[in-house]
Write a protein that holds these residues in place. Structure first.
Motif, PDB file in Angstrom:
ATOM      1  N   ARG A  29      41.742  69.077 -61.574  1.00  0.00           N
ATOM      2  CA  ARG A  29      41.738  68.655 -62.982  1.00  0.00           C
ATOM      3  C   ARG A  29      42.888  69.302 -63.747  1.00  0.00           C
ATOM      4  O   ARG A  29      43.636  68.648 -64.474  1.00  0.00           O
ATOM      5  CB  ARG A  29      40.403  69.024 -63.608  1.00  0.00           C
ATOM      6  CG  ARG A  29      40.354  68.742 -65.092  1.00  0.00           C
ATOM      7  CD  ARG A  29      39.500  69.752 -65.811  1.00  0.00           C
ATOM      8  NE  ARG A  29      39.371  69.387 -67.210  1.00  0.00           N
ATOM      9  CZ  ARG A  29      39.830  70.142 -68.202  1.00  0.00           C
ATOM     10  NH1 ARG A  29      40.425  71.282 -67.952  1.00  0.00           N
ATOM     11  NH2 ARG A  29      39.690  69.764 -69.457  1.00  0.00           N
ATOM     12  N   ASN A  30      43.044  70.606 -63.573  1.00  0.00           N
ATOM     13  CA  ASN A  30      44.084  71.305 -64.322  1.00  0.00           C
ATOM     14  C   ASN A  30      45.482  70.855 -63.917  1.00  0.00           C
ATOM     15  O   ASN A  30      46.382  70.806 -64.746  1.00  0.00           O
ATOM     16  CB  ASN A  30      43.944  72.821 -64.141  1.00  0.00           C
ATOM     17  CG  ASN A  30      42.770  73.343 -64.957  1.00  0.00           C
ATOM     18  OD1 ASN A  30      42.173  72.592 -65.726  1.00  0.00           O
ATOM     19  ND2 ASN A  30      42.442  74.601 -64.793  1.00  0.00           N
ATOM     20  N   LYS A  31      45.639  70.503 -62.663  1.00  0.00           N
ATOM     21  CA  LYS A  31      46.935  70.016 -62.192  1.00  0.00           C
ATOM     22  C   LYS A  31      47.257  68.665 -62.868  1.00  0.00           C
ATOM     23  O   LYS A  31      48.378  68.423 -63.286  1.00  0.00           O
ATOM     24  CB  LYS A  31      46.901  69.855 -60.664  1.00  0.00           C
ATOM     25  CG  LYS A  31      48.247  69.969 -60.047  1.00  0.00           C
ATOM     26  CD  LYS A  31      48.155  70.279 -58.577  1.00  0.00           C
ATOM     27  CE  LYS A  31      49.428  70.098 -57.829  1.00  0.00           C
ATOM     28  NZ  LYS A  31      50.641  69.944 -58.503  1.00  0.00           N
ATOM     29  N   GLN A  37      51.606  62.400 -68.268  1.00  0.00           N
ATOM     30  CA  GLN A  37      50.624  61.540 -68.938  1.00  0.00           C
ATOM     31  C   GLN A  37      49.268  62.234 -69.126  1.00  0.00           C
ATOM     32  O   GLN A  37      48.400  61.717 -69.807  1.00  0.00           O
ATOM     33  CB  GLN A  37      50.458  60.220 -68.204  1.00  0.00           C
ATOM     34  CG  GLN A  37      50.048  60.380 -66.744  1.00  0.00           C
ATOM     35  CD  GLN A  37      50.042  59.051 -66.012  1.00  0.00           C
ATOM     36  OE1 GLN A  37      50.474  58.040 -66.532  1.00  0.00           O
ATOM     37  NE2 GLN A  37      49.544  59.058 -64.796  1.00  0.00           N
ATOM     38  N   GLY A  38      49.110  63.414 -68.513  1.00  0.00           N
ATOM     39  CA  GLY A  38      47.903  64.210 -68.751  1.00  0.00           C
ATOM     40  C   GLY A  38      46.709  63.835 -67.897  1.00  0.00           C
ATOM     41  O   GLY A  38      45.592  64.299 -68.150  1.00  0.00           O
ATOM     42  N   PHE A  39      46.899  62.995 -66.905  1.00  0.00           N
ATOM     43  CA  PHE A  39      45.814  62.656 -65.978  1.00  0.00           C
ATOM     44  C   PHE A  39      46.432  62.162 -64.680  1.00  0.00           C
ATOM     45  O   PHE A  39      47.642  61.964 -64.607  1.00  0.00           O
ATOM     46  CB  PHE A  39      44.865  61.608 -66.568  1.00  0.00           C
ATOM     47  CG  PHE A  39      45.540  60.304 -66.890  1.00  0.00           C
ATOM     48  CD1 PHE A  39      46.067  60.075 -68.147  1.00  0.00           C
ATOM     49  CD2 PHE A  39      45.653  59.303 -65.939  1.00  0.00           C
ATOM     50  CE1 PHE A  39      46.709  58.884 -68.448  1.00  0.00           C
ATOM     51  CE2 PHE A  39      46.289  58.106 -66.228  1.00  0.00           C
ATOM     52  CZ  PHE A  39      46.820  57.905 -67.488  1.00  0.00           C
ATOM     53  N   LEU A  82      34.442  67.630 -66.379  1.00  0.00           N
ATOM     54  CA  LEU A  82      35.523  67.694 -67.380  1.00  0.00           C
ATOM     55  C   LEU A  82      36.643  66.709 -67.038  1.00  0.00           C
ATOM     56  O   LEU A  82      37.824  67.063 -67.046  1.00  0.00           O
ATOM     57  CB  LEU A  82      36.125  69.104 -67.471  1.00  0.00           C
ATOM     58  CG  LEU A  82      35.342  70.186 -68.182  1.00  0.00           C
ATOM     59  CD1 LEU A  82      36.219  71.429 -68.346  1.00  0.00           C
ATOM     60  CD2 LEU A  82      34.863  69.728 -69.561  1.00  0.00           C
ATOM     61  N   VAL A  83      36.238  65.498 -66.743  1.00  0.00           N
ATOM     62  CA  VAL A  83      37.201  64.467 -66.338  1.00  0.00           C
ATOM     63  C   VAL A  83      38.167  64.137 -67.486  1.00  0.00           C
ATOM     64  O   VAL A  83      37.741  63.968 -68.631  1.00  0.00           O
ATOM     65  CB  VAL A  83      36.430  63.198 -65.876  1.00  0.00           C
ATOM     66  CG1 VAL A  83      37.344  61.996 -65.750  1.00  0.00           C
ATOM     67  CG2 VAL A  83      35.752  63.492 -64.533  1.00  0.00           C
ATOM     68  N   VAL A  84      39.453  64.077 -67.167  1.00  0.00           N
ATOM     69  CA  VAL A  84      40.454  63.869 -68.224  1.00  0.00           C
ATOM     70  C   VAL A  84      41.055  62.455 -68.208  1.00  0.00           C
ATOM     71  O   VAL A  84      41.849  62.114 -69.081  1.00  0.00           O
ATOM     72  CB  VAL A  84      41.606  64.899 -68.107  1.00  0.00           C
ATOM     73  CG1 VAL A  84      41.090  66.300 -68.340  1.00  0.00           C
ATOM     74  CG2 VAL A  84      42.307  64.807 -66.748  1.00  0.00           C
TER      75      VAL A  84
END
Ligand SMILES: Cc1cc2nc3c(=O)[nH]c(=O)nc-3n(C[C@H](O)[C@H](O)[C@H](O)COP(=O)(O)OP(=O)(O)OC[C@H]3O[C@@H](n4cnc5c(N)ncnc54)[C@H](O)[C@@H]3O)c2cc1C
Length: 379
Positions: A29-31, A37-39, A82-84
Motif C-alpha cells: 500500500r505504501n509503495k 498517481q498515488g495508487f 486501507l485501500v488507496v
C-alpha cells in the motif's frame, strides 16, 4: 431485519478479505502511495479481474447487480486494508451516476470500460465556497451551438489528477443554491481549458484543484436531461456515504484490534500496560464506538431503497456518528500507542489519519448533524 449475508454477499466478502489479507500488505500500500498517481494500476486491474469494479452495475452490463449491502461489504474490506485505489471516485460516485443518467450510447461506451478497469473517473462537484453543500454550484455550462462551454473551479476533487474523465457538475440555469438547474457533463481530463493541480491529502490519497476555463464540450457530453441531475447525483452521493461509513467501520475495527494487541505487549513498570484498568476501560470505550458505527452503517446501507426522506435522515445520522466515533477511536488509539502511534512506520498512524479524513469527505459530522436537524425540522 435479517442481518445474515447471502451466499453471494459472503463470497464477495471473502474475495475482498483474501485480497486485502494476502496481497494488500501495508508495504504494498505504501509503495503505491509513492507513485505519481498515488495508487497501483496493477492492483486496479486485479480488482477488475475479481469483478469488484462491477459491483453496483447490472448483470446485463457485466456487473454484480449489487446494492447497499454489497457496497458495504466491499468498502469494509477496503477499510481494513486501507485501500488507496480510486474505487469511491470511479465506481461508486461516477460509475453509478453515468449508469443512472447516461444514454444507452454513453453507458455502452463507459460502463464496460469502468468494469474492465480501463477507464477511471472522478467527480468534480464541490467548489471552494461550497461548504459541503452539493447543490451550491457556481460552475457554469452555457449553451454554445449544439454543445456547451464550461467555466468554474472545483475543489478537492478526489483522484481528479489522474482520472481519464471528470464528471463535472455545472449549472445550466438557476441561482447558486438552487437544486434545479444542475447538469452533469463528461469532460476529458486533458481537454483544452482544463487545468488540474494534484496534491496528496493528509491520509496520503490524491486530490486535485480543477479549473475549467472556456472548456468546450459537445452535446454528447451531457449526462441525462439538462438541468435535472440533482436526484441522480443525490443517489450516487448516498451510495458514497454508505461506502465511506463502511470503510470507516473496517478501518476502526483494525485500529481497535491493533491497539488491543499493542497494550497486551507494551511493557511499562514491569507489566503489559493492558493490565491497567484505566487502559482496559478506554479499550472498551473504543469497541463500543465501533459497534455504534457498525450498526448505524448497516441501517444506512439498508435504507437506500426507502423513501428519499427516510434514506437521507439515516445517512445524515450515520455520517455524523461515524465522524464522531471515528475521531474518538483514532485519538484513543494514538494515545494508547503512546509515542509509537505517531510514527510513519507504525500502521496505526495511517489508520488514524484515514479514519479522521473520512469525516471530512462528503460532509463532516458537523455538516451532517446540521443536515439531520433540518431534515427532522428541529427548531
Ligand atoms: C512528537 C513527540 C515528541 C516527543 N518529545 C519528547 C521529548 O522532548 N522528551 C521526552 O522525554 N519525551 C518526548 N516524547 C516521548 C513522550 O513523552 C512519550 O511518547 C510519552 O510519554 C508516552 O510514552 P510512551 O510512548 O512510552 O507510551 P507508553 O508508556 O507505552 O504508554 C501508552 C499509553 O498508555 C498510557 N498509560 C501507561 N501506563 C498507564 C497507567 N499506569 N495508567 C494509565 N494510563 C497509562 C499512557 O498515558 C499512554 O497513553 C515525544 C513523543 C512524541 C510523539
Amino acid at each position: 431485519m435479517d442481518f445474515k449475508l447471502s451466499d453471494e454477499q459472503r463470497m464477495l466478502e471473502e474475495t475482498v478479505g483474501r485480497l486485502v489479507r494476502d496481497t494488500y500488505t501495508f508495504e504494498v500500500r505504501n509503495k503505491s502511495l509513492e507513485s505519481e498517481q498515488g495508487f497501483s494500476a496493477d492492483v486496479w486491474q486485479q480488482f477488475a479481474e475479481l469483478g469488484l469494479l462491477g459491483v453496483p452495475f447490472s448483470e446485463e452490463a457485466g456487473g454484480f447487480n449489487g446494492g447497499g449491502a454489497e457496497l458495504m461489504v466491499v468498502a469494509e474490506g477496503f477499510g481494513r486494508g486501507l485501500v488507496v485505489e480510486p474505487y469511491l471516485a470511479t465506481v461508486v460516485l461516477c460509475g453509478t451516476l453515468v449508469d443512472k443518467l447516461g444514454s444507452d450510447q454513453q453507458k455502452e461506451a463507459l460502463v464496460p470500460a469502468i468494469i474492465g478497469g480501463e477507464t477511471r473517473l472522478s467527480l468534480a462537484l464541490y467548489e471552494p465556497n461550497g461548504r459541503y453543500e452539493h447543490n451550491r454550484v457556481t460552475t457554469s455550462a452555457k449553451k454554445d451551438g449544439e454543445g456547451y462551454v464550461l467555466n468554474g473551479e472545483k475543489a478537492v476533487v478526489i483522484n481528479g489528477d489522474s482520472a481519464d474523465q471528470l464528471v463535472v457538475i455545472a449549472r445550466t440555469s438557476g441561482a447558486e443554491d438552487d437544486r434545479a438547474g444542475l447538469s452533469a457533463f463528461l469532460v476529458d481530463g486533458n481537454a483544452a481549458g482544463v487545468s488540474r493541480r494534484g496534491y496528496p491529502t493528509i491520509d496520503g490519497l490524491r486530490a486535485a484543484e480543477v479549473v475549467l476555463k472556456d472548456v468546450k464540450v459537445g452535446a454528447d457530453a451531457l449526462l441525462g436531461a439538462e438541468g435535472q441531475a440533482i436526484d441522480a447525483l443525490e443517489d450516487s452521493l448516498a451510495l458514497g456515504l454508505v461506502a465511506l461509513c463502511a470503510e470507516a467501520s473496517g478501518a476502526m475495527e483494525v485500529a481497535c484490534d491493533q491497539t488491543l494487541e499493542y497494550i497486551k505487549e507494551r511493557q511499562q513498570f514491569g507489566v503489559p500496560i493492558g493490565k491497567f484498568q484505566a487502559l482496559q476501560h478506554r479499550m472498551v470505550e473504543m469497541r463500543m464506538e465501533l459497534e455504534k458505527v457498525r450498526s448505524i452503517t448497516m441501517l444506512a446501507a439498508c435504507s437506500l431503497n426507502e423513501s428519499r426522506e427516510l434514506r437521507d435522515k439515516r445517512l445524515a445520522a450515520a455520517k455524523a456518528q461515524v465522524g464522531k466515533s471515528g475521531r474518538r477511536v483514532a485519538e484513543e488509539a494514538i494515545q494508547l500507542f503512546g509515542g509509537m502511534g505517531m510514527m510513519e512506520e507504525t500502521p496505526i498512524s495511517h489508520y488514524a489519519k484515514r479514519i479522521v479524513m473520512i469525516d471530512h469527505h462528503l460532509g463532516d459530522s458537523e455538516y451532517h448533524y446540521g443536515r439531520l436537524e433540518s431534515l427532522l425540522d428541529v427548531e
